[in-house]
Write a protein that holds these residues in place. Sequence first.
Motif, PDB file in Angstrom:
ATOM      1  N   ALA A 176       0.843  -1.182   0.000  1.00  0.00           N
ATOM      2  CA  ALA A 176       0.000   0.000   0.000  1.00  0.00           C
ATOM      3  C   ALA A 176       0.879   1.233   0.000  1.00  0.00           C
ATOM      4  N   VAL A 177       0.267   2.370  -0.231  1.00  0.00           N
ATOM      5  CA  VAL A 177       0.987   3.639  -0.202  1.00  0.00           C
ATOM      6  C   VAL A 177       0.270   4.585   0.747  1.00  0.00           C
ATOM      7  N   THR A 178       0.979   5.635   1.120  1.00  0.00           N
ATOM      8  CA  THR A 178       0.398   6.624   2.027  1.00  0.00           C
ATOM      9  C   THR A 178      -0.173   7.775   1.214  1.00  0.00           C
ATOM     10  N   LYS A 179      -1.470   7.974   1.344  1.00  0.00           N
ATOM     11  CA  LYS A 179      -2.153   9.060   0.641  1.00  0.00           C
ATOM     12  C   LYS A 179      -2.347  10.229   1.605  1.00  0.00           C
ATOM     13  N   VAL A 180      -2.003  11.426   1.132  1.00  0.00           N
ATOM     14  CA  VAL A 180      -2.182  12.628   1.942  1.00  0.00           C
ATOM     15  C   VAL A 180      -3.484  13.299   1.527  1.00  0.00           C
ATOM     16  N   ASN A 181      -4.445  13.372   2.445  1.00  0.00           N
ATOM     17  CA  ASN A 181      -5.738  13.976   2.147  1.00  0.00           C
ATOM     18  C   ASN A 181      -5.636  15.500   2.084  1.00  0.00           C
ATOM     19  N   LYS A 182      -6.715  16.136   1.628  1.00  0.00           N
ATOM     20  CA  LYS A 182      -6.725  17.589   1.468  1.00  0.00           C
ATOM     21  C   LYS A 182      -6.533  18.307   2.800  1.00  0.00           C
ATOM     22  N   ASN A 183      -6.977  17.676   3.902  1.00  0.00           N
ATOM     23  CA  ASN A 183      -6.825  18.299   5.215  1.00  0.00           C
ATOM     24  C   ASN A 183      -5.478  17.986   5.860  1.00  0.00           C
ATOM     25  N   GLY A 184      -4.613  17.294   5.116  1.00  0.00           N
ATOM     26  CA  GLY A 184      -3.274  17.003   5.616  1.00  0.00           C
ATOM     27  C   GLY A 184      -3.144  15.686   6.340  1.00  0.00           C
ATOM     28  N   GLN A 219      -4.624   0.847  -0.748  1.00  0.00           N
ATOM     29  CA  GLN A 219      -4.043  -0.163  -1.631  1.00  0.00           C
ATOM     30  C   GLN A 219      -3.491   0.510  -2.878  1.00  0.00           C
ATOM     31  N   ILE A 220      -2.429  -0.054  -3.395  1.00  0.00           N
ATOM     32  CA  ILE A 220      -1.705   0.587  -4.487  1.00  0.00           C
ATOM     33  C   ILE A 220      -2.565   0.766  -5.736  1.00  0.00           C
ATOM     34  N   TYR A 221      -3.480  -0.172  -5.980  1.00  0.00           N
ATOM     35  CA  TYR A 221      -4.278  -0.086  -7.201  1.00  0.00           C
ATOM     36  C   TYR A 221      -5.464   0.878  -7.063  1.00  0.00           C
ATOM     37  N   LYS A 222      -5.613   1.495  -5.873  1.00  0.00           N
ATOM     38  CA  LYS A 222      -6.682   2.472  -5.677  1.00  0.00           C
ATOM     39  C   LYS A 222      -6.208   3.908  -5.925  1.00  0.00           C
ATOM     40  N   ILE A 223      -4.942   4.060  -6.306  1.00  0.00           N
ATOM     41  CA  ILE A 223      -4.435   5.393  -6.613  1.00  0.00           C
ATOM     42  C   ILE A 223      -5.154   5.946  -7.836  1.00  0.00           C
ATOM     43  N   GLU A 224      -5.619   7.174  -7.719  1.00  0.00           N
ATOM     44  CA  GLU A 224      -6.300   7.828  -8.829  1.00  0.00           C
ATOM     45  C   GLU A 224      -5.579   9.097  -9.230  1.00  0.00           C
ATOM     46  N   LYS A 225      -5.858   9.544 -10.438  1.00  0.00           N
ATOM     47  CA  LYS A 225      -5.259  10.778 -10.928  1.00  0.00           C
ATOM     48  C   LYS A 225      -5.610  11.927  -9.989  1.00  0.00           C
ATOM     49  N   GLY A 226      -4.598  12.717  -9.594  1.00  0.00           N
ATOM     50  CA  GLY A 226      -4.807  13.852  -8.702  1.00  0.00           C
ATOM     51  C   GLY A 226      -4.537  13.553  -7.246  1.00  0.00           C
ATOM     52  N   ASP A 227      -4.413  12.260  -6.885  1.00  0.00           N
ATOM     53  CA  ASP A 227      -4.110  11.910  -5.495  1.00  0.00           C
ATOM     54  C   ASP A 227      -2.716  12.382  -5.124  1.00  0.00           C
ATOM     55  N   ARG A 228      -2.578  12.864  -3.883  1.00  0.00           N
ATOM     56  CA  ARG A 228      -1.257  13.254  -3.389  1.00  0.00           C
ATOM     57  C   ARG A 228      -0.681  12.092  -2.591  1.00  0.00           C
ATOM     58  N   ILE A 229       0.487  11.639  -2.986  1.00  0.00           N
ATOM     59  CA  ILE A 229       1.093  10.432  -2.417  1.00  0.00           C
ATOM     60  C   ILE A 229       2.383  10.789  -1.687  1.00  0.00           C
ATOM     61  N   LEU A 230       2.556  10.232  -0.489  1.00  0.00           N
ATOM     62  CA  LEU A 230       3.793  10.397   0.276  1.00  0.00           C
ATOM     63  C   LEU A 230       4.746   9.252  -0.066  1.00  0.00           C
ATOM     64  N   ILE A 231       5.925   9.596  -0.520  1.00  0.00           N
ATOM     65  CA  ILE A 231       6.948   8.595  -0.832  1.00  0.00           C
ATOM     66  C   ILE A 231       8.076   8.756   0.180  1.00  0.00           C
ATOM     67  N   ARG A 232       8.279   7.751   1.007  1.00  0.00           N
ATOM     68  CA  ARG A 232       9.330   7.812   2.029  1.00  0.00           C
ATOM     69  C   ARG A 232      10.668   7.358   1.470  1.00  0.00           C
ATOM     70  N   ASN A 233      11.670   7.518   2.301  1.00  0.00           N
ATOM     71  CA  ASN A 233      13.011   7.100   1.911  1.00  0.00           C
ATOM     72  C   ASN A 233      13.040   5.609   1.568  1.00  0.00           C
ATOM     73  N   GLN A 234      13.671   5.284   0.445  1.00  0.00           N
ATOM     74  CA  GLN A 234      13.835   3.911  -0.035  1.00  0.00           C
ATOM     75  C   GLN A 234      12.551   3.304  -0.602  1.00  0.00           C
ATOM     76  N   GLU A 235      11.488   4.105  -0.735  1.00  0.00           N
ATOM     77  CA  GLU A 235      10.263   3.595  -1.348  1.00  0.00           C
ATOM     78  C   GLU A 235      10.313   3.765  -2.855  1.00  0.00           C
ATOM     79  N   LEU A 236       9.624   2.854  -3.555  1.00  0.00           N
ATOM     80  CA  LEU A 236       9.490   2.949  -5.002  1.00  0.00           C
ATOM     81  C   LEU A 236       8.302   3.853  -5.347  1.00  0.00           C
ATOM     82  N   ILE A 237       8.471   4.632  -6.386  1.00  0.00           N
ATOM     83  CA  ILE A 237       7.376   5.456  -6.876  1.00  0.00           C
ATOM     84  C   ILE A 237       6.443   4.552  -7.691  1.00  0.00           C
TER      85      ILE A 237
END
Length: 789
Positions: free
Chosen positions: A303-311, A317-335
């Motif tokens: 899964a990935v960490t999604k940052v909501n509009k309120n922070g 789940q990775i396949y739920k990423i949609e266009k416009g979503d803001r995603i947090l990528i940590r150190n050593q994570e794959l984009i």
Amino acid sequence: MKTTCYHCGDECNEHQKIEFDDKSFCCNGCKTVYEIFSLNDLTCYYDLQESPGATPLDIQGKYDYLDDESIIQKLLSFNDENVQIVELYIPHIHCSSCIWVLENLQKLQKGIVTAQVNFPKKSVRITYKVDQISLKEIVVLLSSIGYEPYISLEDYESGSKNVDRSLIYKLGLAGFAFGNVMLLSFPEYFEVNEFWLEKYKHTFRWLMFAFSIPVVVYAAQDYLISAYKGLRSKLLNIDVPIALGILVLFTRSAVEVLFDLGSGFFDSLTGLVFFLLLGKFFQQKTYNYLSFERDYKSYFPIAVTKVNKNGNEETIQIYKIEKGDRILIRNQELIPVDGILINGNAQIDYSFVTGEANPVQKKSGDKLFAGGKQLSGAIEIEAINSVEQSYLTQLWSNAVFEKDKTSKFTTITNKISKNFTIAILSIAALASMFWFFTDATKVLNVFTAVLIIACPCAIALAAPFTLGNMLRIFGKQKFYLKNATVIEQLAKVDTIVFDKTGTLTTRANSEVKYTGSVLSFNEEKALKATLRASNHPLSRTIYETMTKISLEKESQVFEHTGKGLQATVATVDVKVGSASFVKNEKEQFSSDTSVHVSIQNDYKGKFTLKNTYRKHVDEVFQTFSAYDLSVVSGDNEGEKVYLKKRLPENTTLLFNQKPEDKLAYVSQLQKKHKNVAMIGDGLNDAGALMQSEVGIAVSEDINVFSPACDAILDANQFEKLPKFIKATKQTMRVIQYCFIISLIYNSVGLYFAVTGQLYPVIAAILMPLSSISIVVFTTIATNILGKKL
């Protein structure tokens, strides 16, 4: 006398024929291709197959639209300042020589780094350097050597979605011919010696001859071509005896009709081809059913960490990423998806995609491509599309991460098929010689029946069907394997090495206690921002306890692998990690699991964590007691006494191990001729995972996928690991049983064939039945294994 083109094999028009270098060419295009190969020392291309090329088309000005940058961007899979990757659909890919020449494009153009052919999809994935060659030049090069790509800007994938129905057409033709030949053979069968046979005998025979020609020329061409290419390459493949049987039947039948010696064996011939193709069709359909779809949903339980509009941050789940979503990528994570960098210090390692390890610096507003790995703290990106299906799967299979984990079983299968073919040809020849001197009327039937009944198809099918079904079953149990070879490698494993933190332990229900100087509000914010950038289980555990502390986003974080984090957050210098890293000499030899903190180079205190081990860890290790077991950890020896009580006595415990120490330990075991499975969390274990015979990454709810691993195990299925490995051994046993069944079948069939009691058409019916029986057996056996899981 007809002259054929040396390059493409087409007939040369006498008026347009071009002579060059003592060779004939049908056009200037083919001559040009030959010259290109000659200049680049690639003339061995013609040794693979006679006339393997294709006539180049007139392409002058055809690809000028590829000068448009906006069009190029639609076609590229990857693009940065130096390297671009494009996948082109090439309909003309059809044989081994095509693969060879396309995968040697870098010898024709220095700007091309690599070229990988996907033969089933008829596509080639080309990595090239932008400053040395353009996409247009690559497309022109491909077209000039006879491999013009299919490019459709409206629907780029449409070309690769064409369904190959040739097998259905061949099966239909063979069935039609077989039915008619059987009908025309009835007077011969019933020995009608009166009006019908005397008047129409020759007509019926010539009609049967006519029906058999398209069967041999078209319906059976795959067997004939495969056998021919195998013999040209000095290889006896499994189609050689089949092709020989078809040719012998047709030649003998044609001679009998032409010289009025008899009615021939057209019924056996057409029946043989029909039942061969029917068996092939069944195999194809069954294999398509068994083989599971390799898409990102199956392979990546991450899964990935999604940052909501309120922070606020949430895990999705990775396949739920949609266009416009803001995603947090940590150190050593794959984009996981293409996106635009919003904030953070982006140092992207694209070696997983391009093979080049130099990190690329990116600034806010730059485009980042899926597959890159963030190396410097946390960044936020805005997704510009959803996760592309199968892209990360392609990344997993990238040749950059291929190593010599060869499958001995595959070699054995090929070797058996080869030796089997030699043995069958010898038996057929000896049996024919015997009957030639005993009863010459049986020679043809015996020779043909032996070749057909003993086809090693059942042997060749045993492995792919068994392993393919087990891949599907493991996938359903959330144990995702890179390919079928991993099953065999796991079956051979005798030594298992475990990482501790994040593998044997889990972040769930961990107790965290802070001791030391009280941190100010700004120091707590700086500490939280620092921890936010890390994927290490201990960092994540502490970070999740700091829910009431606001987040300072502006930060610059550097992670020192195996040591800790160093960051500057709003002028506050933070160090988090081991005691030695934060220069706390007193705590260096502490026996507890702790994370130390210093602010402005002033030691503040430590977070003590009580590790929570995964459920059933004791049972897992007890089940593995027959293996050589090791636990290697980057943590201190605080858990040593506890682990000794819970783990088998022969378990080796190593602590304070850096990533390079883990790799060296695995290598050391392999020098002792051990087959090693490395089980880690994919963070600090990439080197050891790749070095081992089988690397298994245990995945929780974080994006720590590493292409270095051979398998991904959902953390919730950790307790089933012994069952999975046991199932791989049982799977190999199923394949051995298939060999035994095939051997018994062939022995009985050969007895009746050699003694002249088996007609070719009966043998043709029994041959696909043997293959079907193997498929049914492997399907039932592997499904039984699956139910035990």
